[in-house]
Every structure is written in structure tokens, then in C-alpha cells.
Design a protein around this motif. Sequence first.
Motif, PDB file in Angstrom:
ATOM      1  N   GLU A 135      -3.722  18.926   1.691  1.00 23.35           N
ATOM      2  CA  GLU A 135      -2.803  17.779   1.617  1.00 23.35           C
ATOM      3  C   GLU A 135      -1.368  18.278   1.515  1.00 23.35           C
ATOM      4  OE1 GLU A 135      -3.645  14.961  -1.503  1.00 23.35           O
ATOM      5  OE2 GLU A 135      -5.727  14.770  -0.862  1.00 23.35           O
TER       6      GLU A 135
ATOM      7  N   SER B  56       1.395  17.842   4.554  1.00 22.54           N
ATOM      8  CA  SER B  56       2.289  16.732   4.228  1.00 22.54           C
ATOM      9  C   SER B  56       3.671  16.981   4.826  1.00 22.54           C
ATOM     10  CB  SER B  56       2.416  16.587   2.717  1.00 22.54           C
ATOM     11  OG  SER B  56       3.371  15.597   2.415  1.00 22.54           O
TER      12      SER B  56
ATOM     13  N   ASP C  93       6.007  15.015   3.715  1.00 23.31           N
ATOM     14  CA  ASP C  93       6.800  14.469   2.621  1.00 23.31           C
ATOM     15  C   ASP C  93       7.247  15.623   1.725  1.00 23.31           C
ATOM     16  OD1 ASP C  93       7.866  13.198   0.415  1.00 23.31           O
ATOM     17  OD2 ASP C  93       6.035  12.116  -0.117  1.00 23.31           O
TER      18      ASP C  93
ATOM     19  N   PHE D 114       6.161  15.682  -1.903  1.00 23.95           N
ATOM     20  CA  PHE D 114       4.747  15.766  -2.266  1.00 23.95           C
ATOM     21  C   PHE D 114       4.542  16.940  -3.216  1.00 23.95           C
ATOM     22  CE2 PHE D 114       0.384  17.222  -1.833  1.00 23.95           C
ATOM     23  CZ  PHE D 114      -0.320  16.038  -1.925  1.00 23.95           C
TER      24      PHE D 114
ATOM     25  N   LYS E  31       5.140  22.904  -4.971  1.00 28.01           N
ATOM     26  CA  LYS E  31       5.877  22.184  -3.936  1.00 28.01           C
ATOM     27  C   LYS E  31       6.023  23.124  -2.747  1.00 28.01           C
ATOM     28  CE  LYS E  31      10.053  19.525  -3.262  1.00 28.01           C
ATOM     29  NZ  LYS E  31      11.212  18.927  -3.875  1.00 28.01           N
TER      30      LYS E  31
END
Length: 134
Positions: free
Chosen positions: A51, A55, A57, A60, A83
Amino acid sequence: MRTDSEKNEILKEYLEILGYKSKEEFPDTIDTFEEHVHPNDKDKTHTKFFELINSKDLDFIYDVTIRIRDANDSYRWIHSVAKLVLDDDGNPDICIGMDADITDEYEQDKLTGGKNRVGFLRIADAFLKTKNWE
């Protein structure tokens, strides 16, 4: 981004938490790490990791609590937050984060209903948000 058996920088302090005296006992590889993850936590670890790297993002956060086998063949509860940092082309480059041995806190949380975990999450969240990792 490095994967599989490539180097995974493991700090001396992490080895000490797990009771290993040297990187010869716990080499800096993803494979070594995976060999020490509790069998019941492997799927969760893989799911969360993928994930993170998939990602787009940038906010995230990889946030997982898993059991890692230590030098005494016991399991320590480790809470990890991380991160992803992207390279100039927007591809995963490195992963910055921190791990904490929460074995004692985990046992205490069973008695208190999880109040200790909240403090760790506040510290980790502040750590990951205060620095520009790019």
C-alpha cells in the motif's frame, strides 16, 4: 526502490532491541527481516508495505504493529511507522520511518485498553510531519 534481498539499512539500536550482537546475526536484507516476522503477521506486513509503495498520496503513512522474532526465539511487538520519499521522477526512492519496541506497552495495553499506544502515535505523527523528506 530496493526490493527483495537488497540492502535494508538496519540500525545498531534495532539489533540491540532484538538481542542480536551484530549484522552477521541479522543481515541488512529484506529477506532476513521477513524470516523473523511472526507467521500470523506476514500478510499484514506485505499488504501495508505494498500500500505504501503503490500509494501516490505523499501523506500516506505505513503504520503497523507486528511481532518480530528476537535472538532468544521469543517475539517482540514492534510498532513501525514510515513515509515514502519519491525521486525526481515520482518513483519510490527510500522509506523513512521509525520502529519502537512496544512489547511492555502492548502487555500493559491489554490491561488499560490501549492508552499507551495513543502517545506513541502522537510522537510518530509529529516526527513524520515535521521534516521535508524530499
